[in-house]
Enzyme design. Structure first.
Site, short mmCIF file in Angstrom:
data_model
loop_
_atom_site.label_atom_id
_atom_site.label_comp_id
_atom_site.label_asym_id
_atom_site.label_seq_id
_atom_site.Cartn_x
_atom_site.Cartn_y
_atom_site.Cartn_z
N GLU A 67 0.86 -1.16 0.00
CA GLU A 67 0.00 0.00 0.00
C GLU A 67 0.91 1.23 0.00
O GLU A 67 1.81 1.32 0.84
CB GLU A 67 -0.86 -0.02 1.27
CG GLU A 67 -1.88 1.08 1.27
CD GLU A 67 -2.76 1.10 2.52
OE1 GLU A 67 -2.65 0.18 3.36
OE2 GLU A 67 -3.54 2.06 2.63
N ARG A 117 5.35 -13.21 9.20
CA ARG A 117 5.98 -11.94 8.92
C ARG A 117 7.30 -11.85 9.68
O ARG A 117 7.51 -12.55 10.66
CB ARG A 117 5.07 -10.76 9.24
CG ARG A 117 4.68 -10.62 10.68
CD ARG A 117 3.50 -9.67 10.85
NE ARG A 117 3.84 -8.30 10.54
CZ ARG A 117 3.24 -7.56 9.59
NH1 ARG A 117 2.28 -8.08 8.87
NH2 ARG A 117 3.58 -6.32 9.38
N LYS A 167 4.28 0.50 9.57
CA LYS A 167 4.36 1.79 8.90
C LYS A 167 3.78 2.90 9.77
O LYS A 167 4.24 4.03 9.73
CB LYS A 167 3.60 1.72 7.57
CG LYS A 167 4.51 1.27 6.44
CD LYS A 167 3.81 1.34 5.11
CE LYS A 167 3.14 0.04 4.80
NZ LYS A 167 2.53 -0.06 3.51
P1 ATP Z 1 2.94 -2.72 8.13
O1 ATP Z 1 2.00 -3.61 8.90
O2 ATP Z 1 4.36 -2.89 8.49
O3 ATP Z 1 2.51 -1.30 8.15
P2 ATP Z 1 1.59 -3.57 5.82
O4 ATP Z 1 1.34 -5.03 5.89
O5 ATP Z 1 0.49 -2.65 6.09
O6 ATP Z 1 2.89 -3.22 6.66
P3 ATP Z 1 1.64 -3.46 3.00
O7 ATP Z 1 2.08 -2.33 2.17
O8 ATP Z 1 0.20 -3.78 3.05
O9 ATP Z 1 2.21 -3.20 4.44
O10 ATP Z 1 2.48 -4.76 2.68
C1 ATP Z 1 2.85 -5.21 1.41
C2 ATP Z 1 3.23 -6.66 1.52
O11 ATP Z 1 4.34 -6.81 2.39
C3 ATP Z 1 2.10 -7.48 2.08
O12 ATP Z 1 1.97 -8.66 1.31
C4 ATP Z 1 2.53 -7.80 3.48
O13 ATP Z 1 2.01 -9.02 3.91
C5 ATP Z 1 4.06 -7.80 3.36
N1 ATP Z 1 4.67 -7.46 4.63
C6 ATP Z 1 4.44 -6.36 5.38
N2 ATP Z 1 5.14 -6.42 6.52
C7 ATP Z 1 5.85 -7.57 6.50
C8 ATP Z 1 6.76 -8.21 7.41
N3 ATP Z 1 7.08 -7.65 8.57
N4 ATP Z 1 7.28 -9.40 7.05
C9 ATP Z 1 6.95 -9.95 5.88
N5 ATP Z 1 6.11 -9.42 4.98
C10 ATP Z 1 5.55 -8.25 5.28
MG MG Z 2 -1.40 -3.06 4.93
#
Ligand code: ATP
Ligand code: MG
Length: 578
Positions: free
Chosen positions: A38, A274, A284
């Site tokens: 995102e 994760r 984020k």
């Molecule tokens: P955050 O929770 O850190 O704000 P998010 O999941 O909201 O991150 P996205 O932009 O939605 O961030 O994530 C893009 C991709 O990266 C998704 O497929 C998500 O599952 C993966 N991702 C995010 N954080 C991690 C992590 N800590 N380890 C592995 N994959 C991750």
């Molecule tokens: Mg997200």
């Protein structure tokens, strides 16, 4: 991945096992993945794990399948107009490329808004979606809980005609935010709460960074994601474990749309653990709080675990890929020790970063019996003996000037040293690396009693680098000629948090756990003159201290700035134990 980086033999993992089985059974003849960030912030090292997995799969299977049958798309999941920005999209693309990956296609969920709308009308016509006019709070209340079933919305039985009419008017902008939503009509008593008539669309009178004011209804993640995957022909849709309960809904969407939409693939969702790292924060939201609250200098602050921060700190893409490979792909959440990441960068830089001398906290040494205006150019190797460097064309030695006055590290002198201190002290003899043996004869103190100068004599009978036949000199310390030294600012970076895990209490409490020593800026550091002309983002090992990089933003020939990437040894654990 760059063709120059030979892919290490990948250990098998459960996702590769699934793909292998799919190919073998003929369920798919393609491997098409996607990385779907995102665009509401910068990527962090957790995203790097997902990037290495998704792009890595496409790269790996390219060795077995025709080129056209494997790729990884970069898709911006831009369904929430309020939080997203083109600036973040640019940063994300730069990060993915820097990590060494190329996307098959670059897409936005918003590319499919028109299709998604059409599919929503189809669901309504098939009696599988309805416009609900409960408030947010009522929807929540009607949904029930894990222990109690939900109850049907009073709007659940609206006619198809009424639903279609209202949904069209939602699109036209006739209603206020929160007045109506579109919901899937599934099962309000389902054990999986995600299946209790989930929201598909909500009204948002907000401009979108891609579609402008074209839309005032926006699809929810659970609706947009499976559709985007299916439109792009994704075969394996990999996400993190917190989406496990969403999988049933993912399947519902695909199964209820596939005959109508004629998608090019039937994607399936798989979840993996994760990445969590200690001594830092990764979400984020928290990173944003650090940036907006000015607790750090920006998204690329070298204290942050963002890809941009790690890059500016001096991490290499190779080290991050090696780290992600070492963490592996598992089904159970765990926290990885920061020391594992630090090991990977040390391991990578060992063969890449030339050794040089830099004095961070200078203490002047005057060698009384060395001629006043004599200067010797001494040979100093850039690399340890017998080391296979990464690039054999790199120069192997340079000259370092030696003169009567040199700087040594404050810590390399003690007035009253213990016996096993193999550095300089009154009456003690030590080697100045690649140069002479010197013995401390006297010190000069300031009014407060602090030693501000050390007086020494050198042994003219022992040539630079040679050992005396009659005695053993154990210590060798680094130094820089005082009149030849170049000044620099050196930023010593350390872990972001002083606690292993951020406090679990109120969300912003983690701010209190910020390590006040995470950035220590030293000015007036003395570098050997060969460093006068370093370009931005050049990496070195400062002997006995750690790996450093010239800061890409702030370092100028007239004002050198270096960042400490990592210390040579794991000083952190030792300091903590003390
Ligand atoms: P955050 O929770 O850190 O704000 P998010 O999941 O909201 O991150 P996205 O932009 O939605 O961030 O994530 C893009 C991709 O990266 C998704 O497929 C998500 O599952 C993966 N991702 C995010 N954080 C991690 C992590 N800590 N380890 C592995 N994959 C991750
Ligand atoms: Mg997200």
């Amino acid at each position: 991945m760059n063709s120059s980086t030979s892919a290490p033999a990948k250990p098998g993992d459960f996702i590769r096992d699934i793909i292998d089985a799919d190919l073998q059974a003929g369920r798919h003849d393609e491997v098409i993945t996607r990385f779907p960030p995102e665009p509401n912030g910068f990527l962090h090292i957790g995203h790097a794990k997902s990037i290495c997995l998704n792009f890595g799969l496409a790269n790996d299977y390219r060795q077995r399948l025709p080129q056209s049958k494997t790729r990884c798309n970069l898709r911006f999941d831009d369904t929430d107009p309020a939080k997203e920005d083109t600036l973040f999209e640019e940063a994300i693309q730069a990060d993915v490329q820097w990590l060494g990956f190329e996307w098959g296609g670059l897409y936005h969920a918003s590319d499919y808004f028109e299709k998604m709308y059409e599919y929503a009308e189809h669901l309504i016509s098939a009696g599988k979606a309805y416009v609900c006019s409960l408030s947010d709070a009522e929807i929540k209340e009607y949904r029930g809980s894990v222990t109690t079933p939900g109850k049907p919305s009073p709007y659940r039985e609206r006619t198809t005609e009424e639903n279609l009419d209202m949904f069209r008017r939602m699109r036209k902008g006739e209603f206020k935010e929160g007045e109506h939503v579109l919901r899937a009509k599934i099962d309000m008593a389902n054990a999986n709460m995600k299946m209790r008539d989930p929201l598909l669309y909500r009204i948002r009178h907000t401009s979108h960074h891609m579609t402008g004011d074209k839309w005032c209804i926006y699809p929810m993640y659970d609706y947009a994601h499976p559709i985007s995957d299916a439109i792009e022909g994704i075969t394996h849709s990999i996400c993190t474990l917190e989406f496990e309960n969403n999988r049933e809904l993912y399947d519902w969407m695909i199964d209820n749309l596939k005959d109508y939409a004629k998608f090019p693939s039937r994607p399936h969702q798989y979840e993996f653990a994760r990445l969590n790292l200690n001594y830092t924060v990764m979400s984020k939201r928290r990173l944003q709080e650090l940036v907006e609250g000015k607790h750090v200098s920006g998204w690329d602050d070298p204290r942050l675990p963002t890809i941009a921060g790690l890059r500016r700190r001096g991490y290499t893409p190779e080290s991050i890929r090696a780290f992600c490979a070492s963490v592996g792909i598992a089904k159970a959440n765990s926290t990885v020790d920061m020391a594992q990441l630090e090991f990977c960068i040390r391991d990578d830089l060992n063969t890449k970063a030339a050794r040089v001398m830099a004095v961070l906290k200078p203490l002047k040494v005057v060698i009384e019996n060395y001629p006043e205006d004599s200067v010797e150019e001494l040979n100093a190797p850039y690399w340890p003996q017998d080391m296979q460097k990464e690039d054999e064309t790199k120069r192997t030695t340079r000259k370092v000037p030696f003169a009567r006055e040199v700087y040594i590290e404050e810590d390399d002198f003690m007035l009253d040293p213990p016996k096993d201190y193999y550095r300089l002290g009154p009456g003690r003899e030590v080697r100045l690396r690649y140069a002479y043996l010197v013995t401390c004869t006297d010190v000069v103190k300031d009014a407060s009693g602090k030693v501000i100068e050390v007086r020494c004599k050198y042994d003219p009978n022992v040539k630079p680098g040679e050992s005396p036949p009659d005695r053993k000199v154990k210590g060798a310390i680094h130094w820089v000629s005082a009149k030849h030294a170049v000044d620099a600012e050196v930023r010593l970076y350390d872990r972001l948090l002083s606690e292993e895990a951020p406090p679990t209490g109120k969300d912003s409490e983690f701010i209190n756990a910020i390590n006040p020593g995470a950035l220590q800026s030293l000015t007036g550091c003395k570098l050997e003159p060969s460093l006068a002309s370093v370009k931005p983002a050049e990496r070195f090992q400062f002997e006995r201290q750690g790996y450093f990089i010239s800061d890409v933003k702030d370092s100028k020939p007239s004002n050198l700035v270096f960042n400490r990437i990592v210390t040579l040894k794991d000083s952190w654990t030792r300091a903590q134990k003390k």
